[in-house]
Each structure stands twice: as structure tokens, then as C-alpha cells.
Design a protein around this motif. Structure first.
Motif, PDB file in Angstrom:
ATOM      1  N   MET A  11     -18.331  28.323  35.445  1.00 39.59           N
ATOM      2  CA  MET A  11     -18.169  29.744  35.128  1.00 39.59           C
ATOM      3  C   MET A  11     -16.745  30.014  34.660  1.00 39.59           C
ATOM      4  O   MET A  11     -15.802  29.362  35.114  1.00 39.59           O
ATOM      5  CB  MET A  11     -18.436  30.596  36.375  1.00 39.59           C
ATOM      6  CG  MET A  11     -19.829  30.437  36.924  1.00 39.59           C
ATOM      7  SD  MET A  11     -20.049  31.271  38.513  1.00 39.59           S
ATOM      8  CE  MET A  11     -19.901  32.981  38.036  1.00 39.59           C
ATOM      9  N   THR A  12     -16.620  30.983  33.769  1.00 38.05           N
ATOM     10  CA  THR A  12     -15.298  31.388  33.301  1.00 38.05           C
ATOM     11  C   THR A  12     -15.131  32.887  33.556  1.00 38.05           C
ATOM     12  O   THR A  12     -16.060  33.552  34.023  1.00 38.05           O
ATOM     13  CB  THR A  12     -15.134  31.133  31.793  1.00 38.05           C
ATOM     14  OG1 THR A  12     -16.066  31.966  31.095  1.00 38.05           O
ATOM     15  CG2 THR A  12     -15.374  29.674  31.439  1.00 38.05           C
ATOM     16  N   ARG A  13     -13.988  33.408  33.167  1.00 37.75           N
ATOM     17  CA  ARG A  13     -13.731  34.836  33.390  1.00 37.75           C
ATOM     18  C   ARG A  13     -14.721  35.708  32.627  1.00 37.75           C
ATOM     19  O   ARG A  13     -14.962  36.850  32.995  1.00 37.75           O
ATOM     20  CB  ARG A  13     -12.294  35.193  32.986  1.00 37.75           C
ATOM     21  CG  ARG A  13     -11.240  34.332  33.671  1.00 37.75           C
ATOM     22  CD  ARG A  13      -9.974  35.100  33.907  1.00 37.75           C
ATOM     23  NE  ARG A  13     -10.166  36.153  34.874  1.00 37.75           N
ATOM     24  CZ  ARG A  13     -10.239  35.955  36.194  1.00 37.75           C
ATOM     25  NH1 ARG A  13     -10.139  34.760  36.712  1.00 37.75           N
ATOM     26  NH2 ARG A  13     -10.424  36.968  36.995  1.00 37.75           N
ATOM     27  N   ILE A  25     -24.534  29.980  44.219  1.00 40.80           N
ATOM     28  CA  ILE A  25     -23.263  29.469  43.667  1.00 40.80           C
ATOM     29  C   ILE A  25     -22.724  30.419  42.599  1.00 40.80           C
ATOM     30  O   ILE A  25     -21.517  30.590  42.477  1.00 40.80           O
ATOM     31  CB  ILE A  25     -23.359  27.999  43.165  1.00 40.80           C
ATOM     32  CG1 ILE A  25     -24.416  27.803  42.097  1.00 40.80           C
ATOM     33  CG2 ILE A  25     -23.575  27.057  44.324  1.00 40.80           C
ATOM     34  CD1 ILE A  25     -24.536  26.351  41.610  1.00 40.80           C
ATOM     35  N   TYR A  26     -23.614  31.060  41.865  1.00 37.97           N
ATOM     36  CA  TYR A  26     -23.147  32.053  40.882  1.00 37.97           C
ATOM     37  C   TYR A  26     -22.376  33.178  41.589  1.00 37.97           C
ATOM     38  O   TYR A  26     -21.299  33.581  41.149  1.00 37.97           O
ATOM     39  CB  TYR A  26     -24.355  32.612  40.125  1.00 37.97           C
ATOM     40  CG  TYR A  26     -24.015  33.683  39.122  1.00 37.97           C
ATOM     41  CD1 TYR A  26     -23.430  33.348  37.899  1.00 37.97           C
ATOM     42  CD2 TYR A  26     -24.268  35.027  39.387  1.00 37.97           C
ATOM     43  CE1 TYR A  26     -23.108  34.330  36.973  1.00 37.97           C
ATOM     44  CE2 TYR A  26     -23.952  36.014  38.471  1.00 37.97           C
ATOM     45  CZ  TYR A  26     -23.380  35.666  37.262  1.00 37.97           C
ATOM     46  OH  TYR A  26     -23.057  36.631  36.356  1.00 37.97           O
ATOM     47  N   ARG A  27     -22.906  33.625  42.701  1.00 35.07           N
ATOM     48  CA  ARG A  27     -22.250  34.725  43.429  1.00 35.07           C
ATOM     49  C   ARG A  27     -20.928  34.271  44.061  1.00 35.07           C
ATOM     50  O   ARG A  27     -19.954  35.022  44.090  1.00 35.07           O
ATOM     51  CB  ARG A  27     -23.180  35.283  44.507  1.00 35.07           C
ATOM     52  CG  ARG A  27     -24.323  35.978  43.863  1.00 35.07           C
ATOM     53  CD  ARG A  27     -25.342  36.540  44.801  1.00 35.07           C
ATOM     54  NE  ARG A  27     -26.150  37.430  44.000  1.00 35.07           N
ATOM     55  CZ  ARG A  27     -25.781  38.665  43.672  1.00 35.07           C
ATOM     56  NH1 ARG A  27     -24.658  39.174  44.114  1.00 35.07           N
ATOM     57  NH2 ARG A  27     -26.548  39.401  42.903  1.00 35.07           N
ATOM     58  N   ILE A  28     -20.906  33.053  44.544  1.00 38.11           N
ATOM     59  CA  ILE A  28     -19.635  32.529  45.079  1.00 38.11           C
ATOM     60  C   ILE A  28     -18.622  32.446  43.936  1.00 38.11           C
ATOM     61  O   ILE A  28     -17.457  32.827  44.082  1.00 38.11           O
ATOM     62  CB  ILE A  28     -19.851  31.139  45.737  1.00 38.11           C
ATOM     63  CG1 ILE A  28     -20.735  31.270  46.978  1.00 38.11           C
ATOM     64  CG2 ILE A  28     -18.508  30.510  46.106  1.00 38.11           C
ATOM     65  CD1 ILE A  28     -21.172  29.930  47.578  1.00 38.11           C
ATOM     66  N   GLY A  29     -19.084  31.991  42.772  1.00 40.53           N
ATOM     67  CA  GLY A  29     -18.191  31.862  41.608  1.00 40.53           C
ATOM     68  C   GLY A  29     -17.620  33.198  41.187  1.00 40.53           C
ATOM     69  O   GLY A  29     -16.420  33.315  40.888  1.00 40.53           O
ATOM     70  N   LEU A  30     -18.454  34.232  41.170  1.00 40.29           N
ATOM     71  CA  LEU A  30     -17.960  35.569  40.811  1.00 40.29           C
ATOM     72  C   LEU A  30     -16.871  36.023  41.776  1.00 40.29           C
ATOM     73  O   LEU A  30     -15.855  36.589  41.381  1.00 40.29           O
ATOM     74  CB  LEU A  30     -19.098  36.601  40.854  1.00 40.29           C
ATOM     75  CG  LEU A  30     -20.130  36.588  39.738  1.00 40.29           C
ATOM     76  CD1 LEU A  30     -21.132  37.710  39.960  1.00 40.29           C
ATOM     77  CD2 LEU A  30     -19.479  36.725  38.363  1.00 40.29           C
ATOM     78  N   ARG A  31     -17.104  35.758  43.050  1.00 41.33           N
ATOM     79  CA  ARG A  31     -16.123  36.206  44.058  1.00 41.33           C
ATOM     80  C   ARG A  31     -14.806  35.451  43.888  1.00 41.33           C
ATOM     81  O   ARG A  31     -13.728  36.035  43.969  1.00 41.33           O
ATOM     82  CB  ARG A  31     -16.723  35.992  45.458  1.00 41.33           C
ATOM     83  CG  ARG A  31     -15.933  36.624  46.591  1.00 41.33           C
ATOM     84  CD  ARG A  31     -16.145  38.131  46.712  1.00 41.33           C
ATOM     85  NE  ARG A  31     -17.469  38.484  47.177  1.00 41.33           N
ATOM     86  CZ  ARG A  31     -17.790  38.783  48.441  1.00 41.33           C
ATOM     87  NH1 ARG A  31     -16.879  38.775  49.378  1.00 41.33           N
ATOM     88  NH2 ARG A  31     -19.028  39.104  48.763  1.00 41.33           N
ATOM     89  N   ILE A  32     -14.898  34.144  43.635  1.00 36.02           N
ATOM     90  CA  ILE A  32     -13.669  33.351  43.468  1.00 36.02           C
ATOM     91  C   ILE A  32     -12.889  33.839  42.247  1.00 36.02           C
ATOM     92  O   ILE A  32     -11.681  34.092  42.317  1.00 36.02           O
ATOM     93  CB  ILE A  32     -14.004  31.843  43.332  1.00 36.02           C
ATOM     94  CG1 ILE A  32     -14.606  31.301  44.623  1.00 36.02           C
ATOM     95  CG2 ILE A  32     -12.759  31.029  42.962  1.00 36.02           C
ATOM     96  CD1 ILE A  32     -15.207  29.901  44.501  1.00 36.02           C
ATOM     97  N   LEU A  33     -13.590  34.023  41.124  1.00 34.89           N
ATOM     98  CA  LEU A  33     -12.903  34.477  39.900  1.00 34.89           C
ATOM     99  C   LEU A  33     -12.335  35.879  40.075  1.00 34.89           C
ATOM    100  O   LEU A  33     -11.274  36.214  39.549  1.00 34.89           O
ATOM    101  CB  LEU A  33     -13.872  34.448  38.709  1.00 34.89           C
ATOM    102  CG  LEU A  33     -14.257  33.048  38.215  1.00 34.89           C
ATOM    103  CD1 LEU A  33     -15.484  33.116  37.306  1.00 34.89           C
ATOM    104  CD2 LEU A  33     -13.093  32.390  37.474  1.00 34.89           C
ATOM    105  N   GLY A  34     -13.057  36.704  40.849  1.00 28.20           N
ATOM    106  CA  GLY A  34     -12.574  38.061  41.097  1.00 28.20           C
ATOM    107  C   GLY A  34     -11.311  38.075  41.944  1.00 28.20           C
ATOM    108  O   GLY A  34     -10.382  38.854  41.692  1.00 28.20           O
TER     109      GLY A  34
END
Ligand SMILES: O=c1[nH]c(=O)c2[nH]c(=O)[nH]c2[nH]1
Length: 318
Positions: free
Chosen positions: A304-306, A248-257
Motif C-alpha cells: 500500500m502507498t499513500r 491487513i488493508y485496515r492495518i496498512g491504512l492505520r500505519i500510513l495514517g
């Protein structure tokens, strides 16, 4: 301590046909999604209203200020016909604002909805297959979600909070996931796994910097739940996961990116990894047999935030 006091209606099923199509969605590399026709614009809405004037109905049985929840249901349905936009977020804000404008005893409102998905169906047309413009299939898959909280002080209506999301995304990856290296002590019975069939249920929510983007009126600021879904399964496909936490951390990074217009992404995940029954089967080199896992089920919560995007050194966003 501030008193909790609200009332409202849940399960208001709204089936609107031929809403304005959602267009102008900025495309992303993980998704073929470009917009919604909105031939069917359907959702299950919940509304709760607040206001000090309602105290007398609880205390004294005086219903002078009470708008019947049955009328609230009618109000929502009537406004579904008046809504001229293309998104659930926009509709909920529109109807929430109209409630506060219409009934002065309402000083706060929480309104949320889950979109009811209907899939397009391919039908033969002139030797090709095309989506039928008239016939759709009710879907039991994930649902787009939105919630909004608004308040009125004197004559000004303000939005206090707005969230969009995706509920009930259920993804299976048959290989390429592991789970090992965790604490081993007298309570540990779980064997380490270097290649498990990962079945995960996901709820994902996101918050915009500027609510104008959530309405879907800006040219390319809207984040479609379909795009977030497509990012989630693309990350699962592309990357080996050592745990659901890291997935989920990696999915979150991709979404924020992909979406600089978002300030926060939140996850709730549920581990439904199948139980292995047969590790080897005679007729197949790779096949196995699994069954449904037994409860209780593990879960993870993570927001997660930016800042996470800036502090992550090795994210694989291009
Ligand atoms: O991805 C996982 N994370 C955990 O924390 C956990 N715990 C567990 O029993 N299985 C798993 N899987």
C-alpha cells in the motif's frame, strides 16, 4: 542478461551491550512505546557484496580480490563496537558504507538484519516492581527487520533501497472474525464462518520517504517496530474482520495514517486459524476446543502507498 554474482556471510550474530538509547520517538495513540534503552542491541546480520573484480575468483580460482567471508564477519562485529547510533537501520547503513569505503573492489552491497529481542523483567525494588537493568529474557516473539542496498560509482556511495520491517508477529483473536461470501463451486468444502478464532502470522515492511528518518537521528521521524506491532494488534482488537485480506488493508491504512514519513507499507500474512474440535463444551457458555490447523496454509501479499490512504473513504483513523 546481467550475470548474478555476489558472495557474503549470513548468520553473523551481533550482541552489543549499552548502545545509545533510542529517544525522541513520537508517540501514537495505539502504543505506550516511547523508546529503547538499548542495554542489549542484538541482531543477526547478513551481508552480500558485488563487484566485477570478483569474476576472476569464480572463473580462474584467483582470490586476489576476495575478502574472506570470515573477515566480513569480523568487520561487522568490530563496527558494532564503533557504531554510535541507536537503530539497526543506522548500524546497517554505517557498516555497509564502511565496507564500500574500505574495499574498492566492492561496488555494491546488500546488508540486512533481524533484531534479536530480549524482554525486560520486573523485579521487586523497595516494595515496587521495576525492570531489572541487568537481567533480560530471550524472546521468541516478533523481530524488527531492516535491509539496505548501497552502490559505489567512482567515489560516491549511494543508497539504492532501504526497508524496515517486523517479522513473525503472531496474533490470535478469539472472537469477532468471520469469513463468508466466497466462491462456492464443486471444489468448495470450507464451511462459512461467522465467528472464527483468527490466528494470523504477519510480516510487515515499511519504506521511508527520506532515509534520514530511518537512521533514527531526526527528532521524531523514526518508526519503531514496536509501534507498528501495537497498531497491528489494536486494529485487530478494535475491528471485526471479514477476512485477513481486509484486516491487513485496515492495518496498512492505520500505519500510513499515523506515519506521514512513510511512502509504502507491505504485508505478508499467513492464515493459521485453529481447527475447531468441540463447538460446545458442557461447563462453559462460550468455551470451545480447537487444535492446530493442518497444512497447507493460505497466505496474502499486499502493498500500500499513500494513495490508498487518500482513496479510502471510510477509514477509521482519528
Ligand atoms: O481470511 C481468509 N482469507 C482467505 O482468502 C481464505 N481462504 C480460506 O480458506 N480461508 C481464508 N481466510
Amino acid at each position: 542478461m546481467k550475470r548474478m554474482m555476489s558472495y557474503g556471510k549470513a548468520d553473523v550474530w551481533v550482541y552489543r551491550t549499552y548502545a545509545k538509547p533510542l529517544t525522541g520517538v513520537r508517540t501514537i495513540p495505539e502504543s505506550v512505546f516511547t523508546g529503547r534503552k538499548n542495554t542489549l542491541f542484538c541482531m543477526n546480520v547478513k551481508v552480500a557484496v558485488e563487484g566485477e573484480e570478483f569474476l576472476s575468483s569464480f572463473k580462474d580460482g584467483d582470490n586476489t580480490f576476495i575478502v574472506a567471508t570470515d573477515s566480513m564477519k569480523n568487520f561487522i562485529l568490530k563496527h558494532a563496537g564503533d557504531y554510535e547510533g541507536a537503530t539497526q537501520e543506522g548500524f546497517l547503513e554505517f557498516v555497509g558504507r564502511r565496507f564500500l569505503e574500505t574495499y574498492s573492489q566492492m561496488t555494491g552491497i546488500k546488508i540486512s538484519g533481524e533484531q534479536i529481542p530480549f524482554d525486560e523483567l520486573q523485579v521487586p525494588v523497595n516494595d515496587k516492581f521495576e525492570p531489572s537493568p541487568f537481567v533480560f529474557r530471550y524472546s521468541l516473539n516478533e523481530q524488527a527487520f531492516s535491509s539496505i542496498e548501497m552502490k559505489r560509482s567512482k567515489d560516491e556511495i549511494t543508497t539504492n533501497d532501504q526497508l524496515s520491517g517486523l517479522k513473525g508477529l503472531k496474533l490470535i483473536k478469539v472472537r469477532g472474525s468471520s469469513f463468508y461470501g466466497y466462491v462456492k463451486d464443486e471444489y468448495t468444502t470450507l464451511p462459512e464462518s461467522y465467528d472464527r478464532p483468527l490466528f494470523v502470522f504477519l510480516n510487515i515492511e515499511w519504506r521511508y520517504q527520506d532515509i534520514e528518518n530511518a537512521r533514527g537521528n531526526t527528532l521524531d521521524g523514526y518508526v519503531a517496530a514496536e509501534q507498528v506491532r501495537d497498531i497491528a494488534y489494536t486494529v485487530l482488537h478494535e475491528e471485526n474482520s471479514p477476512s485477513i485480506q481486509n484486516l491487513i488493508y485496515r492495518i496498512g491504512l492505520r500505519i500510513l495514517g499515523r506515519f506521514p514519513q512513510l511512502v509504502e507499507v507491505r504485508f505478508e500474512s499467513n492464515n493459521r486459524t485453529w481447527e475447531t474440535v468441540l463447538d460446545e463444551i458442557p461447563s462453559s457458555q462460550e468455551g470451545k476446543v480447537f487444535t492446530e490447523p493442518r497444512p497447507p496454509f493460505g497466505f496474502q501479499c499486499f502493498s500500500m502507498t499513500r494513495e490508498d490512504l487518500q482513496t479510502d473513504g471510510n477509514h477509521s483513523n482519528d
